[in-house]
Motif scaffolding. Structure first.
Motif, mmCIF file in Angstrom:
data_model
loop_
_atom_site.group_PDB
_atom_site.id
_atom_site.type_symbol
_atom_site.label_atom_id
_atom_site.label_comp_id
_atom_site.label_asym_id
_atom_site.label_seq_id
_atom_site.Cartn_x
_atom_site.Cartn_y
_atom_site.Cartn_z
ATOM 1 N N SER A 76 15.435 -17.034 8.093
ATOM 2 C CA SER A 76 14.530 -17.237 9.240
ATOM 3 C C SER A 76 15.068 -16.557 10.483
ATOM 4 N N GLY A 77 16.373 -16.732 10.732
ATOM 5 C CA GLY A 77 16.979 -16.143 11.910
ATOM 6 C C GLY A 77 16.914 -14.629 11.885
ATOM 7 N N LEU A 78 17.143 -14.052 10.717
ATOM 8 C CA LEU A 78 17.121 -12.593 10.609
ATOM 9 C C LEU A 78 15.706 -12.051 10.800
ATOM 10 N N ALA A 79 14.739 -12.721 10.181
ATOM 11 C CA ALA A 79 13.357 -12.232 10.283
ATOM 12 C C ALA A 79 12.833 -12.329 11.706
ATOM 13 N N ALA A 80 13.344 -13.303 12.461
ATOM 14 C CA ALA A 80 12.819 -13.536 13.807
ATOM 15 C C ALA A 80 13.569 -12.745 14.878
ATOM 16 N N SER A 130 11.959 -7.569 8.356
ATOM 17 C CA SER A 130 11.329 -8.819 8.783
ATOM 18 C C SER A 130 10.141 -9.166 7.888
ATOM 19 N N GLN A 131 9.324 -8.151 7.614
ATOM 20 C CA GLN A 131 8.156 -8.388 6.733
ATOM 21 C C GLN A 131 8.590 -8.866 5.355
ATOM 22 N N ALA A 132 9.619 -8.234 4.820
ATOM 23 C CA ALA A 132 10.061 -8.577 3.461
ATOM 24 C C ALA A 132 10.576 -10.009 3.409
ATOM 25 N N GLN A 170 7.384 1.813 8.726
ATOM 26 C CA GLN A 170 7.959 0.954 7.695
ATOM 27 C C GLN A 170 6.900 -0.062 7.250
ATOM 28 N N VAL A 171 6.676 -0.147 5.954
ATOM 29 C CA VAL A 171 5.695 -1.110 5.445
ATOM 30 C C VAL A 171 6.237 -1.767 4.181
ATOM 31 N N TYR A 172 6.185 -3.090 4.155
ATOM 32 C CA TYR A 172 6.553 -3.842 2.950
ATOM 33 C C TYR A 172 5.301 -4.472 2.372
ATOM 34 N N ARG A 173 5.125 -4.306 1.104
ATOM 35 C CA ARG A 173 3.936 -4.858 0.447
ATOM 36 C C ARG A 173 4.362 -5.632 -0.783
ATOM 37 N N LYS A 174 3.983 -6.899 -0.809
ATOM 38 C CA LYS A 174 4.336 -7.760 -1.940
ATOM 39 C C LYS A 174 3.061 -8.180 -2.650
ATOM 40 N N VAL A 175 3.012 -7.980 -3.940
ATOM 41 C CA VAL A 175 1.860 -8.385 -4.739
ATOM 42 C C VAL A 175 2.264 -9.623 -5.528
ATOM 43 N N SER A 229 6.775 -5.467 -5.723
ATOM 44 C CA SER A 229 6.754 -5.250 -4.278
ATOM 45 C C SER A 229 7.204 -3.822 -4.004
ATOM 46 N N VAL A 230 6.794 -3.326 -2.856
ATOM 47 C CA VAL A 230 7.122 -1.951 -2.490
ATOM 48 C C VAL A 230 7.564 -1.920 -1.035
ATOM 49 N N ALA A 231 8.715 -1.278 -0.801
ATOM 50 C CA ALA A 231 9.167 -1.026 0.569
ATOM 51 C C ALA A 231 9.071 0.479 0.809
#
Lengths: 705, 327
Positions: free
Chosen positions: B76-80, B92-94, B226-231, B243-245
């Motif tokens: 949480s801390g890292l993403a924020a 952050s997205q991932a 940068q785009v992270y996509r999780k299916v 998932s794709v980064a």
């Protein structure tokens, strides 16, 4: 001056009586009774094979593990009544012995029991029990067992396995428009948040069992049978239940073993199933294979109407999921056929899960109706309206009340159904393919037996007592409203006490009959008390029986589901944007809790359409998903905007209260509406539930720009 | 759960020394380890708690323009963190695509990297599993392997690494700074942390006994979007099907450079040099993106239930690239 009638309390959206207790952690659940120090903790050891025989159990290490009090196996378990009888009319009152056989009937079958001073010590010691098996080959695959499936004679609810009207085969063969489709639904689990758990204690010959259960009198009778003691010696207490969904209709070996442990050790013993044990030691909903054949004339009137289902039950059991029950009453057609076949597998027991029968039967039937509408080039709402009926098509009696057509029309208007583009894959919104779907809802309505006690206290308050349960549905609240309304008292002058076999007996919570059944008993008790107050009466009993529902009529709740989904055109992920359910469910007892029941059911519809499934690995005979990380139920992010509308339905033949069950109607048809919306969005006909992204990729390839 | 001893480390050196003993394990957030201990998949004799080590939960800027992330920083801390959100939105997205809020509040950066596979056969101690019980066989190979790997694995183990965070870090060329029990410090590129299963799938990383991940170093952010996509099957709290980064930079109607990493396809986050080579200078079109996916997945192999991951990965990469470069 005439006394004006007070406003009805019944129907008001009263907050849950038990809500504050629950959210503040003060509602006491089965496993939370008794204090540490006096109570010992039991852990069940589960079989590691699918079928076979126990050759040897070595308990020496477990017995010598720190602070272990008791290790039980088939070698030292006390005598109990054998399981069953299998054909007992109340199957939830069967004897449920533990550790009385060297046979392993399914993966996870209880084979040993360890009690220690703490839960952790019992768990550690349980892992030290070493068991040698003689494994045997078993049958675990429904499809493979299909050819050997039997005619079960009767299905759950006691209807016939087969039904026929007219000449289905000829009518189908000669129908101008035909749909002939096979659907499959997977094994599903009730997955209640609170695991099955019991605390048992003995005082002399008196056994008190705090357990998480939907029923009270059945497990009382069942445990008495198991231990060969009068049922007056067994007291079941179940004040709060963290979800049951059918899986807590039976009681299980957690109750049996807690009682044995408590008797042996002379102190209370608690047992809670682990999450994996909830998956494989309790019941689940059978997988099904469904064959739906619909024949219609060019105007969309059904001429041939058939649904056949293959289900499983445990090798030693008799349960048959009534998959085609809904079809028997949903639409008119002169030539009709339904058929249930049951394969016996070496799996845990299949039994009830929210709306047994309808919940999965309508997935097949209502998707087939969507296919028929497409083949006819007819609007799916209109197709359903054309096949509506005011009398039960296979029972030769009218419906007490049936507002399916009104629900479909009202829903279509509110949902903006006229904006639906009939041609699939026509509507795009950025990366999403968007579609709308509809399905009908039906759920049979029944009344069971119950008795309630109403008592006038010295302070002028009323106490209501009955051995009903509140499994999270709102029983405490609606019964308070019924009593307050009848006694013409404010709701805070009424105390409802449930979940104790010392109170008058009821049929408990199940099959959506709980509110009407217990509510009618409370109504009767309060009416009697009120009438007797002038003559000094301070206590009364009131009862209801199935006969209080007029047999001249067929009884069911109806509704219509509408769903809008979007499908990611690249990945096949399906998201439900909004759902609308319009229901005609008789008199609504509490607008808020009834709506919550419907939203819950519709959310389960999302689960059955998109998420929920378990697989059996036939090499091992075991379920592969054994936790809530991998068995996917819908989470908040899966649930779009939900709207629930209740039609104002008075049912003069609907029993003393005129209400119908609402616990299950919400799931019935909901998943089909979603699957039909997926077809509208993409053109894909997925007949193998659920619609996970992998099943949509082939269709999406054809839609790529 | 088996009885175990618990020690709270009061310094890095002491922690490494204690954890070097056989049967010892570090514990930080415990969101994976404690689950595994309850099921007796992990049966450590000693837990060395590194949750209170100094500087473990600090994120600091480096001289070269990147970030040093303490291994104890929570997900949480890292993403924020504002620097992460601004410079490394992929990360952050991932992270936010993984687990649940409650788990992310507890789970740490180091622990996330070292979490174990979610293969159902690994989790069921009644089943064969070479990773859990070396030599017992791989039940997933011919079993229900919908969630398993399609790249870089062996017939002894087809488990997939479940992390989202590590996929983003792989695309960002993260390095791990570790401390050995003898005090030696080394930097390991994240891609070199994980060992291919081969015939020793129970050995998952190159870390030596007692070697502690102290921090994760991010180099300065790469050029491009940068785009992270999780299916996933459900919208939240589900492991990725794929998932794709992607980090992609566009120049006119061409892709100047791109980085591609996949999640849930292999025993580690799968950085695809083939896809990146295919994209360099390629036209910014869906056709090029498809070609990159085909190149990336050339050696992929399905095991039945997970065959779909191959077309799904290609399609997801195509969509994510289109999103990143604005096609």
């Amino acid at each position: 001056m005439a006394e004006s009638k007070r406003a009805d309390v019944i129907g008001l959206p009263l907050d849950r009586i038990d809500g504050r207790l629950k959210v503040t952690g003060r509602a006491t659940y089965a496993f939370e009774y008794a204090t540490q120090g006096s109570v010992a903790y039991g852990v069940i050891v589960s079989a590691a094979i699918g079928k076979g025989r126990i050759l040897r159990i070595d308990t020496r290490d477990a017995q010598h593990a720190p602070r272990v009090l008791l290790v039980l196996t088939k070698d030292n378990a006390p005598p109990q009544t054998p399981w069953g009888p299998v054909d007992l009319p109340d199957r939830f009152a069967r004897a449920e012995p533990a550790l009385d056989t060297d046979e392993v009937l399914y993966f996870g079958f209880p084979v040993a029991f360890v009690v220690a001073e703490t839960f952790e010590q019992a768990t550690a010691a349980a892992a030290m029990v070493r068991i040698q098996y003689d494994p045997m080959p078993g049958d675990y695959d429904l499809h493979a067992a299909g050819p050997s499936a039997e005619n079960p004679g009767r299905i759950d609810g006691n209807g016939p396995a087969d039904s026929a009207v007219g000449d289905f085969e000829s009518a189908f063969a000669s129908a101008p428009v035909q749909i002939d489709a096979h659907y499959t639904t997977p094994h599903q689990h009730q997955a209640p948040m609170e695991p099955h758990a019991t605390m048992a204690a003995w005082e002399g010959e008196m056994l008190t069992v705090h357990t998480s259960a939907q029923l009270t009198t059945s497990p009382q009778e069942g445990l008495a049978r198991t231990f060969n003691t009068p049922k007056e010696n067994v007291r079941i207490i179940t004040r709060y239940v963290g979800g049951g969904f059918g899986s807590k209709l039976p009681y299980y070996v957690d109750a049996t073993l807690a009682a044995i442990g408590a008797r042996t050790l002379g102190r209370p013993v608690k047992v809670a199933m682990t999450r994996p044990q909830v998956f494989y030691t309790t019941t689940h909903r059978t997988a099904s294979e469904q064959h739906v054949r619909l024949g219609a004339d060019r105007d969309g009137r059904l001429t041939a109407y058939g649904q056949e289902a293959l289900v499983h039950c445990a090798r030693f059991d008799l349960f048959t999921e009534p998959v085609c029950d809904a079809a028997r009453r949903l639409y008119a057609a002169p030539n009709r056929l339904t058929r249930h076949r049951r394969a016996k597998l070496d799996l845990p027991r299949s039994d009830s899960m929210r709306a047994p029968g309808e919940a999965i039967g309508l997935l097949g039937l209502e998707c087939a109706m969507d296919e028929l509408a497409e083949a006819l080039d007819l609007d799916p709402v209109e197709l359903r309206l054309r096949n509506d009926t005011s009398s039960d098509p296979e029972q030769d009696r009218p419906f007490a009340s049936r507002h399916l057509a009104e629900a479909l029309r009202e829903g279509a208007a509110r949902f903006g159904w006229n904006k639906r583009v009939a041609k699939p894959a026509s509507v795009r919104d950025r990366r999403w393919l968007v579609g709308l779907g509809v399905a009908s809802a039906i759920r049979g309505d029944i009344l069971q037996s119950a008795t309630a006690r109403a008592r006038l206290e010295n302070d002028g308050k009323i106490t209501i007592e009955l051995a009903m349960t509140d499994i999270g549905t709102g029983s405490y609240t609606i019964l308070t409203q019924i009593a307050a309304d009848t006694m013409e008292l404010p709701v805070d002058r009424v105390t409802v006490r449930l979940g104790d076999t010392r109170f008058p007996p009821t049929a408990g919570s199940g099959g959506s009959f709980g509110a009407a059944t217990s509510g009618s008993a409370v109504l009767a008790a309060c009416r009697k008390l009120k009438a007797g107050l002038a003559s000094g009466m301070t206590e009364s009993l009131g009862s209801v029986t199935p006969a209080d529902l007029d047999e001249a009529y067929s009884h069911a709740g109806f509704g219509a589901h509408f769903a809008e989904v979007c499908v990611d055109r690249d990945t096949g992920e399906v998201r439900v944007r909004r759902m609308l359910g319009v229901f005609a469910a008789g008199r609504i007892l509490n607008a808020k809790t009834a709506r919550s029941q419907m939203i819950g059911g519709m959310t389960w519809g999302i689960g059955s359409a998109l998420l929920e499934e378990n697989h059996v690995d036939s090499r091992f005979g075991s379920f592969i998903n054994q936790d809530l990380a991998n068995y996917h139920v819908a989470v908040n992010a899966d649930v779009g905007a939900m709207e629930v509308v209740f039609l104002d339905e008075a049912d003069p033949h609907g029993g003393p209260l005129g209400s119908k069950g609402v616990g299950e109607l919400g799931i019935c048809g909901a998943g089909a509406a979603i699957m039909n919306a997926i077809h509208n969005a993409t053109g894909a006909r997925i007949r193998d539930f659920p619609a996970t992204p992998d099943k949509l990729l082939a269709t999406l390839e054809t839609l790529d720009p | 759960m088996k009885p175990f001893r618990y020690e709270r480390a009061n310094g890095v050196a002491a922690a490494c020394a204690a954890a070097a003993a056989p049967g010892a394990r570090f514990i930080a957030g415990g969101t994976n380890l404690i689950d595994l201990m309850k099921l007796q998949i992990e049966t450590p004799e000693l837990l060395v708690d590194i949750g209170l080590l100094p500087l473990a939960d600090i994120i600091e800027s480096t001289a070269e323009g990147g970030l040093r992330i303490g291994a104890g920083v929570t997900n949480s801390g890292l993403a924020a963190d504002m620097r992460v959100r601004r410079l490394y939105p992929l990360l952050s997205q991932a992270i936010l695509a993984g687990a649940s809020t409650q788990l992310r509040n507890k789970a740490t950066t180091g622990g996330n990297l070292l979490q174990r596979t979610r293969c159902p056969y690994f989790y069921d101690t009644t089943k064969p599993c070479n990773k859990r019980a070396p030599g017992s066989g791989c039940a997933a190979l011919h079993g229900i392997n919908r969630m398993n790997a399609v790249m870089g694995v062996s017939d002894d183990c087809i488990a997939a690494h479940p992390s989202d965070m590590a996929v983003a870090m792989t695309a960002l060329d993260a390095r791990l700074e570790t401390v050995a029990p003898d005090g030696a410090i080394r930097a390991i590129p994240i891609d070199a942390l994980y060992r291919a299963p081969g015939n020793t799938p129970h050995i998952e990383t190159v870390l030596a006994p007692g070697e502690l991940i102290r921090s994760v170093l991010l180099p300065p952010p790469p050029q491009g979007r940068q785009v992270y996509r999780k299916v996933r099957d459900r919208a939240s709290f589900a492991f990725a099907l794929v998932s794709v980064a992607v980090v992609a930079e566009r120049e006119g109607d061409r892709v100047r450079a791109a980085r591609v990493a996949f999640g849930s396809l292999s025993y580690k986050p799968w950085r695809s040099a083939e896809a990146e080579a295919s994209l360099e200078g390629a036209s910014a079109t869906r056709t090029s993106f498809d070609a990159a996916g085909i190149a990336a997945l050339k050696n992929a192999r399905g095991y039945g239930h997970n065959d779909f991951k191959i077309p799904l990965a290609r399609r997801t990469l195509r969509a994510t690239l289109a999103d990143a470069v604005g096609v």
